[in-house]
Design a protein around this motif. Structure first.
Motif, PDB file in Angstrom:
ATOM      1  N   LEU A  79       0.795  -1.221   0.000  1.00 48.86           N
ATOM      2  CA  LEU A  79       0.000   0.000   0.000  1.00 48.86           C
ATOM      3  C   LEU A  79       0.831   1.275   0.000  1.00 48.86           C
ATOM      4  O   LEU A  79       0.385   2.306  -0.509  1.00 48.86           O
ATOM      5  N   LEU A  80       2.023   1.227   0.582  1.00 49.21           N
ATOM      6  CA  LEU A  80       2.824   2.454   0.657  1.00 49.21           C
ATOM      7  C   LEU A  80       3.271   2.891  -0.736  1.00 49.21           C
ATOM      8  O   LEU A  80       3.870   2.100  -1.476  1.00 49.21           O
ATOM      9  N   PRO A  81       2.996   4.132  -1.098  1.00 45.95           N
ATOM     10  CA  PRO A  81       3.450   4.608  -2.416  1.00 45.95           C
ATOM     11  C   PRO A  81       4.973   4.586  -2.500  1.00 45.95           C
ATOM     12  O   PRO A  81       5.675   4.823  -1.513  1.00 45.95           O
ATOM     13  N   ARG A  82       5.477   4.288  -3.690  1.00 48.15           N
ATOM     14  CA  ARG A  82       6.928   4.249  -3.898  1.00 48.15           C
ATOM     15  C   ARG A  82       7.516   5.635  -3.626  1.00 48.15           C
ATOM     16  O   ARG A  82       7.000   6.648  -4.083  1.00 48.15           O
ATOM     17  N   GLY A  83       8.570   5.672  -2.858  1.00 42.12           N
ATOM     18  CA  GLY A  83       9.232   6.928  -2.550  1.00 42.12           C
ATOM     19  C   GLY A  83       8.666   7.663  -1.356  1.00 42.12           C
ATOM     20  O   GLY A  83       9.229   8.666  -0.911  1.00 42.12           O
ATOM     21  N   ALA A  84       7.541   7.186  -0.803  1.00 38.01           N
ATOM     22  CA  ALA A  84       6.941   7.848   0.352  1.00 38.01           C
ATOM     23  C   ALA A  84       7.689   7.462   1.621  1.00 38.01           C
ATOM     24  O   ALA A  84       8.314   6.396   1.709  1.00 38.01           O
ATOM     25  N   GLU A  85       7.643   8.345   2.612  1.00 42.79           N
ATOM     26  CA  GLU A  85       8.188   7.992   3.917  1.00 42.79           C
ATOM     27  C   GLU A  85       7.394   6.799   4.461  1.00 42.79           C
ATOM     28  O   GLU A  85       6.170   6.773   4.372  1.00 42.79           O
ATOM     29  N   PRO A  86       8.072   5.800   5.031  1.00 41.44           N
ATOM     30  CA  PRO A  86       7.364   4.614   5.535  1.00 41.44           C
ATOM     31  C   PRO A  86       6.711   4.873   6.888  1.00 41.44           C
ATOM     32  O   PRO A  86       7.081   4.270   7.906  1.00 41.44           O
TER      33      PRO A  86
ATOM     34  N   LEU B 255       8.430  -5.060  11.413  1.00 49.00           N
ATOM     35  CA  LEU B 255       8.833  -6.028  10.394  1.00 49.00           C
ATOM     36  C   LEU B 255       9.093  -5.353   9.050  1.00 49.00           C
ATOM     37  O   LEU B 255       9.991  -5.748   8.299  1.00 49.00           O
ATOM     38  N   ALA B 256       8.294  -4.328   8.738  1.00 47.77           N
ATOM     39  CA  ALA B 256       8.400  -3.659   7.441  1.00 47.77           C
ATOM     40  C   ALA B 256       9.441  -2.555   7.415  1.00 47.77           C
ATOM     41  O   ALA B 256       9.668  -1.942   6.370  1.00 47.77           O
ATOM     42  N   GLY B 257      10.066  -2.284   8.554  1.00 51.97           N
ATOM     43  CA  GLY B 257      11.014  -1.169   8.604  1.00 51.97           C
ATOM     44  C   GLY B 257      10.315   0.167   8.513  1.00 51.97           C
ATOM     45  O   GLY B 257      10.873   1.150   8.007  1.00 51.97           O
ATOM     46  N   ALA B 258       9.084   0.232   9.006  1.00 54.60           N
ATOM     47  CA  ALA B 258       8.287   1.457   8.968  1.00 54.60           C
ATOM     48  C   ALA B 258       8.150   2.031  10.372  1.00 54.60           C
ATOM     49  O   ALA B 258       8.594   1.437  11.354  1.00 54.60           O
ATOM     50  N   ALA B 259       7.522   3.195  10.469  1.00 53.57           N
ATOM     51  CA  ALA B 259       7.335   3.871  11.755  1.00 53.57           C
ATOM     52  C   ALA B 259       5.855   4.122  11.992  1.00 53.57           C
ATOM     53  O   ALA B 259       5.105   4.435  11.065  1.00 53.57           O
ATOM     54  N   VAL B 260       5.455   4.003  13.249  1.00 52.82           N
ATOM     55  CA  VAL B 260       4.089   4.302  13.661  1.00 52.82           C
ATOM     56  C   VAL B 260       4.059   5.690  14.296  1.00 52.82           C
ATOM     57  O   VAL B 260       4.829   5.977  15.218  1.00 52.82           O
ATOM     58  N   ALA B 261       3.187   6.539  13.769  1.00 55.12           N
ATOM     59  CA  ALA B 261       2.924   7.841  14.381  1.00 55.12           C
ATOM     60  C   ALA B 261       1.663   7.704  15.225  1.00 55.12           C
ATOM     61  O   ALA B 261       0.572   7.466  14.690  1.00 55.12           O
TER      62      ALA B 261
ATOM     63  N   ARG C  29      13.549   4.219  11.915  1.00 55.98           N
ATOM     64  CA  ARG C  29      12.522   4.884  12.715  1.00 55.98           C
ATOM     65  C   ARG C  29      11.435   3.877  13.063  1.00 55.98           C
ATOM     66  O   ARG C  29      10.929   3.168  12.220  1.00 55.98           O
ATOM     67  N   MET C  30      11.035   3.860  14.339  1.00 51.28           N
ATOM     68  CA  MET C  30      10.002   2.927  14.802  1.00 51.28           C
ATOM     69  C   MET C  30       8.782   3.667  15.319  1.00 51.28           C
ATOM     70  O   MET C  30       7.650   3.287  15.072  1.00 51.28           O
ATOM     71  N   LEU C  31       9.017   4.746  16.069  1.00 50.81           N
ATOM     72  CA  LEU C  31       7.923   5.529  16.649  1.00 50.81           C
ATOM     73  C   LEU C  31       8.105   7.000  16.323  1.00 50.81           C
ATOM     74  O   LEU C  31       9.228   7.516  16.302  1.00 50.81           O
ATOM     75  N   LEU C  32       6.998   7.678  16.095  1.00 52.22           N
ATOM     76  CA  LEU C  32       6.933   9.138  16.062  1.00 52.22           C
ATOM     77  C   LEU C  32       5.836   9.502  17.057  1.00 52.22           C
ATOM     78  O   LEU C  32       4.652   9.333  16.767  1.00 52.22           O
TER      79      LEU C  32
ATOM     80  N   GLN D 140      14.136   1.578  16.165  1.00 44.75           N
ATOM     81  CA  GLN D 140      13.949   0.186  16.573  1.00 44.75           C
ATOM     82  C   GLN D 140      14.992  -0.217  17.610  1.00 44.75           C
ATOM     83  O   GLN D 140      14.689  -0.922  18.584  1.00 44.75           O
ATOM     84  N   GLY D 141      16.223   0.227  17.409  1.00 43.94           N
ATOM     85  CA  GLY D 141      17.270  -0.140  18.349  1.00 43.94           C
ATOM     86  C   GLY D 141      17.007   0.395  19.741  1.00 43.94           C
ATOM     87  O   GLY D 141      17.176  -0.318  20.734  1.00 43.94           O
ATOM     88  N   ARG D 142      16.581   1.660  19.819  1.00 45.77           N
ATOM     89  CA  ARG D 142      16.329   2.251  21.142  1.00 45.77           C
ATOM     90  C   ARG D 142      15.138   1.601  21.819  1.00 45.77           C
ATOM     91  O   ARG D 142      15.160   1.348  23.031  1.00 45.77           O
TER      92      ARG D 142
END
Length: 564
Positions: free
Chosen positions: A49-56, A77-83, A157-160, A177-179
């Motif tokens: 669903l994420l558009p190509r080039g968009a911030e994950p 798992l996807a290497g994305a961040a949850v806001a 990035r994991m959380l915003l 993710q590391g923190r």
């Protein structure tokens, strides 16, 4: 079954094949394996669903339902961040939070759809979790396995999560993710949390507290998770018993609300081992332990991760603790950059040298602070002279134990929500009957702050508490914590030499001022009435009972803070 891993994604993968109870919510129960499988399906959907080039980035506007931890795990798992999107925000401010964090997908539920009515959210796809359309969208990914994207690294990035300053819009703090993985593993080790435990998450998951201090250690330690959609004091003990909860986190007045429920003869008959949080207050912590047989551990951690204080054996009453290993914490005079002298206490615990002992807490060493999303100005304000400035006031005793004393700017912390005074002022300024307005904090009798506003009515206009209350109710962007509890009707607004509102003078006088004051005795009520000498006497008794009378300003300036 404690897990090790440098990323949250690895911690999620470790639960694959674990068929013990992993997640409980109302009448739902999922094993750890089912949670990992559900996360894998959502991660695969997200990749498509994420558009190509968009911030994950994925915005999550949900109560504490199973979808929240599922999407946290999926994003990992996807290497994305949850806001985490705060549902107490309204109107343009809510839209701003979503758009500012570059979310191209927003996960929500039907109960929150009215909040989105009329908002400008260009290019953002909204998924509504409790619908047939959502189930159909997920169905093709049911066989996905929790494979880690190459984008999932410790630095990903994991959380915003939003935190507020004194002015302007809330800032989105970054947590990698590391923190987050390290924080979870650290709490597991520090508190000896393990796979036999059940973590009760009753604080909202858009807050860092619930995710960093409750969900992450459950994931790292292999513990089960039990969710409460929204915090309920009356349901707290029933939930704890029903779920077999052993650990929970809290912020602000939650502990006081629980203590306000009727006592039961069997209150100590519960499986809880400990609670971890902030702002319970020493008096209520002692009452909680006596009533429920459960120890509360107070901690301090900058929301952005720049400084942390740990309570250790021997920590004096009223102190938070000492700096965490690796931190070089100091209490500094912001004007001179010199360290403040140690605190001197009277026999009854009063701080005798507050003027010189109280300063801003800074971390002079390496800091895990990872910055704010697209806010270089805020980054620079937080990191000055090579130090991390917390924005919080502390004092330190001769043994190095740290005591919290307040906040350095015009932030207000109401029921664990950080609010910006300028934002509330902008809303109150719309009232046609007001010529000038200032918003500031007065101490709460138990923890944090309460909102007070000084208003100057327009010439010839008498202040109407009914009209003011009706005005507040009509404001679509006035969040649920923003309405003033105290309203000072001032003849003129005190100003500085540069013609700025002298908020310091207003704070010093608080609700004990020469002008008429109106208030809501019940913070949740809408109606205002005059604040009388009898009200003042009763309210001061509440401060005194909680050991917080010393935080109130006196008639000739602030009284010295006392150890709470």
């Amino acid at each position: 079954m404690e897990s090790t891993g440098s990323t949250v994604a690895e911690l999620v993968q470790a639960r694959w094949g674990d068929h013990r109870p992993g997640l409980r919510f109302e009448h739902q129960e999922l094993t750890h394996h089912q949670v990992a499988a559900g996360a894998a399906a959502r991660a695969a959907l997200l990749a498509d669903l994420l558009p190509r080039g968009a911030e994950p980035h994925v915005g999550v506007l949900l109560d504490n339902t199973p979808e929240y931890p599922l999407w946290l795990s999926a994003a990992a798992l996807a290497g994305a961040a949850v806001a985490g999107i705060n549902p107490t925000r309204r109107g343009a401010e809510l839209a701003r939070d979503i758009v500012h964090t570059d979310c191209r997908i927003l996960i929500t539920e039907r109960a929150h759809l009215p909040l989105l009515d009329g908002l400008q959210l260009p290019g953002i796809r909204i998924l509504v979790t409790d619908t047939d359309a959502y189930a159909e969208l997920l169905a093709p990914y049911a066989q996905a396995r929790p494979e880690t994207s190459r984008a999932a690294t410790p630095a990903s990035r994991m959380l915003l999560y939003f935190t507020s300053g004194s002015t302007g819009a809330p800032k989105a703090a970054i947590c990698s993710q590391g923190r987050l993985a390290a924080a979870g593993q650290s709490l597991v080790s520090h508190f000896r949390l393990g796979p036999e435990g059940v973590h009760y998450i009753c604080m909202p998951m858009f807050h860092g507290n619930a995710v960093i201090a409750d969900w992450a250690p459950a994931l790292a330690g292999g513990a089960g998770v039990a969710l409460r959609r929204r915090f309920s004091a009356s349901a707290f003990l029933d939930d704890v018993r029903a779920y077999g909860a052993t650990y929970f986190t809290y912020v602000g007045r939650a502990v006081q609300y629980i203590l306000a429920t009727p006592d039961g003869p069997d209150d100590t008959e519960n499986p809880l081992r400990m609670g971890f949080g902030t702002e319970a207050g020493a008096v209520d912590a002692a009452r909680f332990e006596k009533r429920f047989g459960v120890r509360l551990v107070e901690g301090y951690g900058s929301s952005e991760g720049g400084a942390a204080i740990q309570r250790t054996p021997g920590t004096p009453e009223g102190a938070i603790g000492r700096g965490a290993p690796g931190d070089e914490l100091a209490v500094v005079d912001p004007a001179t950059r010199e360290e403040c002298p140690p605190a001197v206490f009277a026999a009854d615990g009063r701080l005798l040298n507050g003027d010189e002992a109280i300063g801003e807490l800074v971390n002079k060493g390496r800091t895990p602070f990872e910055g704010y999303w697209r806010n270089a100005e805020a980054d620079a304000a937080r990191l000055r002279d090579g130090w991390y400035w917390t924005g919080d006031l502390f004092y330190r005793d001769g043994q190095g134990f740290l005591y919290f004393a307040g906040r350095t700017d015009d932030r207000l912390r109401v029921d664990s929500e950080n609010l910006a005074a300028a934002m509330i002022e902008g809303i109150l300024a719309r009232w046609e009957g007001v010529a000038a307005v200032a918003v500031y904090a007065v101490p709460d009798p138990v923890a944090g702050d309460q909102v007070m506003a000084a208003v100057c009515p327009r010439a010839g206009v008498a202040f109407s508490p009914l009209a003011f209350a009706e005005f507040l109710l009509s404001q679509p962007d006035l969040g649920t914590k923003m309405a003033p509890r105290f309203v000072r009707v001032a003849r003129e607004m005190p100003v500085t030499a540069t013609n700025k509102v002298a908020r310091g003078a207003l704070r010093r006088e608080g609700f004990r001022c020469g002008d008429p004051v109106w208030w809501r005795p019940d913070p949740g009520a809408g109606a205002y009435r005059r604040f009388t000498p009898a009200d003042e006497s009763a309210l001061l008794g509440q401060y005194r009972a909680q050991g917080r009378e010393g935080l109130l300003p006196g008639p000739h300036g602030p009284l010295p803070p006392i150890r709470p």
